[in-house]
Design a protein around this motif. Structure first.
Motif, PDB file in Angstrom:
ATOM      1  N   GLN A  56     -24.052-121.203   0.071  1.00 36.26           N
ATOM      2  CA  GLN A  56     -22.575-121.620   0.191  1.00 36.26           C
ATOM      3  C   GLN A  56     -21.508-120.448   0.395  1.00 36.26           C
ATOM      4  O   GLN A  56     -20.313-120.316   1.254  1.00 36.26           O
ATOM      5  CB  GLN A  56     -22.259-121.828  -1.525  1.00 36.26           C
ATOM      6  CG  GLN A  56     -20.804-122.520  -1.314  1.00 36.26           C
ATOM      7  CD  GLN A  56     -20.258-123.878  -0.529  1.00 36.26           C
ATOM      8  OE1 GLN A  56     -21.074-124.446  -0.678  1.00 36.26           O
ATOM      9  NE2 GLN A  56     -19.191-124.159  -0.046  1.00 36.26           N
ATOM     10  N   ASN A  60     -19.029-120.880   3.647  1.00 31.10           N
ATOM     11  CA  ASN A  60     -18.199-120.983   3.599  1.00 31.10           C
ATOM     12  C   ASN A  60     -17.123-120.211   4.652  1.00 31.10           C
ATOM     13  O   ASN A  60     -15.567-120.572   5.378  1.00 31.10           O
ATOM     14  CB  ASN A  60     -17.047-120.333   2.449  1.00 31.10           C
ATOM     15  CG  ASN A  60     -17.210-121.565   0.822  1.00 31.10           C
ATOM     16  OD1 ASN A  60     -17.258-121.945   1.168  1.00 31.10           O
ATOM     17  ND2 ASN A  60     -16.832-120.925  -0.045  1.00 31.10           N
ATOM     18  N   MET A  73     -11.887-114.384  -1.200  1.00 33.75           N
ATOM     19  CA  MET A  73     -13.003-114.764  -0.978  1.00 33.75           C
ATOM     20  C   MET A  73     -13.619-114.632  -3.350  1.00 33.75           C
ATOM     21  O   MET A  73     -13.561-115.595  -3.309  1.00 33.75           O
ATOM     22  CB  MET A  73     -14.406-114.251  -0.675  1.00 33.75           C
ATOM     23  CG  MET A  73     -15.290-115.392  -0.784  1.00 33.75           C
ATOM     24  SD  MET A  73     -15.108-116.101   0.099  1.00 33.75           S
ATOM     25  CE  MET A  73     -16.762-117.501  -0.259  1.00 33.75           C
ATOM     26  N   ALA A  75     -11.401-114.458  -5.432  1.00 29.45           N
ATOM     27  CA  ALA A  75     -10.448-115.415  -6.155  1.00 29.45           C
ATOM     28  C   ALA A  75     -10.978-117.505  -6.633  1.00 29.45           C
ATOM     29  O   ALA A  75     -10.840-117.284  -6.914  1.00 29.45           O
ATOM     30  CB  ALA A  75      -9.430-115.863  -5.469  1.00 29.45           C
ATOM     31  N   TRP A  76     -11.665-116.794  -5.591  1.00 27.97           N
ATOM     32  CA  TRP A  76     -12.832-118.062  -5.627  1.00 27.97           C
ATOM     33  C   TRP A  76     -14.001-118.931  -6.879  1.00 27.97           C
ATOM     34  O   TRP A  76     -14.251-119.630  -7.764  1.00 27.97           O
ATOM     35  CB  TRP A  76     -13.257-119.012  -4.547  1.00 27.97           C
ATOM     36  CG  TRP A  76     -12.085-119.884  -3.467  1.00 27.97           C
ATOM     37  CD1 TRP A  76     -11.523-119.317  -2.871  1.00 27.97           C
ATOM     38  CD2 TRP A  76     -11.385-120.928  -3.381  1.00 27.97           C
ATOM     39  NE1 TRP A  76     -11.178-119.249  -1.370  1.00 27.97           N
ATOM     40  CE2 TRP A  76     -10.732-120.952  -2.565  1.00 27.97           C
ATOM     41  CE3 TRP A  76     -11.793-121.781  -4.399  1.00 27.97           C
ATOM     42  CZ2 TRP A  76      -9.647-121.491  -1.893  1.00 27.97           C
ATOM     43  CZ3 TRP A  76     -11.127-123.055  -4.095  1.00 27.97           C
ATOM     44  CH2 TRP A  76      -9.852-123.031  -3.091  1.00 27.97           C
ATOM     45  N   VAL A  77     -14.234-117.450  -7.119  1.00 32.50           N
ATOM     46  CA  VAL A  77     -14.955-116.861  -8.365  1.00 32.50           C
ATOM     47  C   VAL A  77     -14.556-117.050  -9.698  1.00 32.50           C
ATOM     48  O   VAL A  77     -13.947-116.930 -10.177  1.00 32.50           O
ATOM     49  CB  VAL A  77     -15.881-115.407  -7.696  1.00 32.50           C
ATOM     50  CG1 VAL A  77     -17.099-115.412  -8.976  1.00 32.50           C
ATOM     51  CG2 VAL A  77     -16.147-115.459  -6.481  1.00 32.50           C
ATOM     52  N   HIS A  78     -15.283-117.625 -10.027  1.00 37.17           N
ATOM     53  CA  HIS A  78     -15.733-118.178 -11.899  1.00 37.17           C
ATOM     54  C   HIS A  78     -15.401-116.258 -12.608  1.00 37.17           C
ATOM     55  O   HIS A  78     -16.640-116.117 -12.059  1.00 37.17           O
ATOM     56  CB  HIS A  78     -16.466-119.457 -12.512  1.00 37.17           C
ATOM     57  CG  HIS A  78     -16.198-120.079 -13.516  1.00 37.17           C
ATOM     58  ND1 HIS A  78     -16.015-119.416 -14.904  1.00 37.17           N
ATOM     59  CD2 HIS A  78     -14.976-120.801 -13.674  1.00 37.17           C
ATOM     60  CE1 HIS A  78     -15.260-120.610 -15.567  1.00 37.17           C
ATOM     61  NE2 HIS A  78     -14.775-121.331 -14.893  1.00 37.17           N
ATOM     62  N   TYR A  85     -22.586-113.189  -8.034  1.00 41.90           N
ATOM     63  CA  TYR A  85     -21.720-113.400  -7.213  1.00 41.90           C
ATOM     64  C   TYR A  85     -21.741-112.703  -6.207  1.00 41.90           C
ATOM     65  O   TYR A  85     -21.844-111.987  -5.000  1.00 41.90           O
ATOM     66  CB  TYR A  85     -20.035-113.655  -7.193  1.00 41.90           C
ATOM     67  CG  TYR A  85     -19.463-113.413  -5.892  1.00 41.90           C
ATOM     68  CD1 TYR A  85     -19.334-114.175  -4.499  1.00 41.90           C
ATOM     69  CD2 TYR A  85     -18.173-112.327  -5.622  1.00 41.90           C
ATOM     70  CE1 TYR A  85     -18.072-114.282  -3.879  1.00 41.90           C
ATOM     71  CE2 TYR A  85     -17.435-112.594  -4.476  1.00 41.90           C
ATOM     72  CZ  TYR A  85     -17.760-113.223  -3.361  1.00 41.90           C
ATOM     73  OH  TYR A  85     -17.071-113.426  -2.290  1.00 41.90           O
TER      74      TYR A  85
END
Lengths: 397, 328
Positions: A56, A60, A73, A75-78, A85
């Motif tokens: 993924q 992206n 990038m 910022a999208w990570v949980h 990640y």
């Protein structure tokens, strides 16, 4: 309100072990990898070998012209999964797909353009195999022939391994295969006499066909390095095979010298089928076309033996008696490694797991875990309750 | 190894809306041709992700819905193989384009265009998902229920809400919930659609209103490509405001304040003496009180207020509350 997939299962899926080929790729130099990434089919296959999170991340970034800031990038990570990640990024950077950088994230430009080309098609690389011209004299091989051939080749190798040292004389695989088995220390030459299976070899037999195939191919890659074959050509040929269509014939004209030589070896392993050794055409078998997937590499439709292999054929009773619905000599031989066989009927083998038989297996270097995992993966659909099995194996230690 | 996933894509192919979308007076005009090339790249990426990933594409045309491609029974075309592209990608591209061309050629005159059969396509997709996730024992006994593809649906919508399809859409949402299908919606052109917003919200999917249509592919990849397991790690955008308004059963209008039958939960835009669905008669007194409590017709109601159509309120509330009133 529907619930998403439970966290535990999804985490298990993400954290599952990486593909066996990836460490090999990571050990290669950046130069080698960049040359490998020039072919769209190689990029596509390597992409498939990655774990889903890594895929993924690559996706992206694939269509972005410029690199983006690391923070964007991230910022999208949980928050809870930051570790996953980070490890995904580390793997990608070791593969030189995503150069390691503290500021900007951007894909390796060679990889990016090749993967884009793989997805949109076009170009002139011919990396997905040049199909041969269909002529009137000979028709294309049907899938059944290919499956039969692949199965026969593969089982010959395994059967040779399992019955070595038992006094039987099964059909010998070719000299090259024997050399490879010996090199990988799956078999060893005892005092100049015939080849003997080693404990690593016994463990190998209990793996899934997919893992077995990659074990051998990895060994082949190491051997290719020693033989001064070009690793890039070897790898890209394997990847090309994995993207080919089953039941098609391809032309050998565009293959390099190295790859022509590989054809002979791969034919021995059952990955490639040729009408005759000097033929200008070849067809990949199911073993080859499923290299980058997890679908069963061996055909499921031919014969009860292979069908049972997918479905599971072993019934184990609580008194350690085992019923195996198979008439496949290979499966019987593998079972014989840790089961003392009692009766054999057409399509049914009866035996029992005893203290002695397990001890024999342990002496051969097979671990209790391997026996259990073999039994559970091949368990008959009607049987899902062998919890107490663990008990006996541990008590043997 | 991680699990394979199934994706059903539903493409809204309303000729009128696509024509409007390609007009150059839009901030980011997007023609059908550009859209399809980006869509095909997206479909290929889904197949590329994993060998076992399955894909189905459905098209919603005016008045009919068609399955454009499915990976379980692919179209057997002449199998010409090109050395420069991966064979499965070619099959998808060829099959999708071929079917769209055929359907568009078969379309009638633009004057008599009927609304798009979006619901039909959604229903077909649900049936298809149901079929592949419950394989009958006769067809393929080797299929192991443990490796079921985890199904998702992506609706690419360009048409506005069709209020007559409220009930069928809600029914599809409920069956999607039952099948554990996640519905993602990407609104490519036109105003937000209330029903699809609810569909995405109720099934745990994401609803994206495309602000920059030239970046369609990137939107699709970032928010609609990852399977649910990845969405736990790399989050996808969700909506912060959802329009929960419903459509009344009598005129199929989207309403701000409605009246709910206390027996069968049917929604009406004004108090009725007899429920048209379940034939329950309501007491005259309640009707009068409800009529009296309705806001004057000239006054526009507060926008965005929701109808609590699910909460059957036992007794009528006091006059003037902007809430659903029960008819008994």
């Amino acid at each position: 309100m529907p619930t998403r997939t439970a966290d535990t299962t999804s985490n298990a899926a993400i954290e599952s072990s990486p593909h066996a080929l990836l460490p090999f790729l990571q050990s290669q130099s950046q130069n080698t990898l960049t040359r490998l990434y020039q072919r769209p089919s190689s990029c596509l296959s390597i992409f498939r070998l990655l774990a889903s999170l890594e895929r993924q991340i690559v996706m992206n970034l694939l269509w972005l012209e410029s690199s983006i800031a690391v923070a964007t990038m991230a910022a999208w990570v949980h928050r809870d999964h930051k570790k996953l990640y980070d490890s995904a990024l580390a793997i990608l950077s070791r593969l030189h797909i995503l150069p390691n950088s503290a500021v900007k994230l951007g894909l390796n430009s060679t990889f990016k353009s090749s993967l884009r080309q793989a997805i949109t098609g076009g170009g002139t690389s011919g990396s997905f195999g040049v199909p041969s011209q269909k002529d009137d004299r000979s028709s294309w091989p049907d899938v059944k022939t290919l499956d039969g051939y692949a199965l026969e080749r593969w089982e010959t190798i395994l059967h040779y391994m399992v019955s070595s040292g038992t006094g039987q004389q099964p059909t010998k695989p070719s000299q090259d295969v024997l050399y490879l088995l010996q090199r990988s220390q799956l078999m060893t030459n005892v005092r100049g006499s015939a080849l003997q299976i080693t404990s690593a070899g016994f463990q190998f037999l209990l793996h899934s066909p997919h893992a077995q195939l990659w074990d051998l191919l990895l060994e082949y890659l190491h051997m290719a390095e020693e033989r001064r074959m070009d690793v890039v050509e070897v790898l890209s040929f394997l990847f090309m095979l994995s993207t080919m269509e089953l039941g098609m014939e391809y032309s050998t004209e565009n293959l390099s010298q190295t790859q022509q030589a590989m054809l002979v070896d791969l034919r021995d392993y059952g990955l490639v089928w040729q009408r005759e050794p000097s033929s200008q055409r070849f067809s990949p078998t199911r073993l080859a076309t499923t290299l980058t997937s997890s679908s069963p590499p061996l055909p499921t439709s031919t014969g009860t033996g292979a069908g049972a292999q997918v479905q599971g054929f072993i019934v184990l009773e609580t008194n350690y008696r085992i019923y195996a619905y198979t008439d496949n000599p290979l499966q019987t031989a593998v079972l014989n490694l840790f089961v003392s066989l009692k009766y054999r009927f057409p399509n049914l083998v009866v035996g029992s797991i005893t203290r002695e038989s397990v001890k024999k297996a342990l002496e051969n270097g097979i671990s209790a875990e391997q026996i259990i995992s073999y039994l559970t993966t091949h368990a008959h659909p009607q049987m899902h309750k062998n919890v107490c099995l663990l008990h006996i194996c541990i008590s043997q230690h | 190894m991680d699990n394979a996933s199934h994706l059903s894509v539903i493409v809204d192919l309303s000729p009128t809306q696509w024509h409007l979308s390609s007009q150059s007076d839009n901030t980011h005009p997007l023609s059908l041709k550009d859209f399809l090339s980006q869509l095909l790249a997206f479909l290929n990426m889904h197949i590329a992700s994993k060998h076992e990933n399955t894909l189905a594409v459905f098209g919603a045309f005016p008045g009919k819905s068609v399955m454009l491609y499915s990976s379980t029974d692919p179209l057997q075309h002449n199998r010409t193989i090109d050395a420069n592209s991966y064979p499965p990608f070619r099959v998808v591209d060829y099959s999708v384009m071929q079917h769209i061309m055929e359907e568009i050629d078969a379309l009638g005159e633009p004057e008599d265009e009927v609304p798009c059969a979006l619901v039909g396509a959604v229903t077909k997709a649900l049936c298809y998902i149901n079929r592949i996730s419950h394989p009958s024992t006769s067809s393929n006994p080797a299929d192991n229920p443990a490796v079921l593809p985890d199904p998702r649906m992506l609706i690419l919508s360009v048409s506005p809400d069709l209020s007559t399809s409220y009930i069928p859409i809600m029914n599809s949402i409920f069956s999607a919930q039952k099948l554990k299908v996640t519905i993602d919606v990407c609104k490519i052109y036109g105003p937000d659609t209330v029903f699809l917003q609810q569909a995405a919200h109720l099934t745990g999917g994401s609803y994206i209103y495309l602000e920059r249509r030239d970046a369609l592919l990137q939107y699709l990849i970032m928010s609609h490509l990852p399977p649910p397991s990845i969405r736990n790690v790399l989050s996808v955008p969700t909506q912060d405001r959802i329009d929960f308004r419903a459509a009344c059963f009598c005129h199929k209008d989207i309403i701000d304040i409605g009246f709910v039958c206390s027996v069968c939960l049917s929604i009406f835009c004004k108090p009725v003496p007899v429920c048209t669905t379940c034939r329950t008669k309501f007491p005259m007194k309640t009707l009068q009180r409800l009529n009296a409590s309705r806001p004057p017709q000239t006054l526009t109601p507060v926008n965005g207020s929701t109808v609590a159509n699910g909460s059957a309120i036992g007794t009528p509330r006091s006059a003037g509350t902007p809430m659903a009133a029960s008819l008994r």
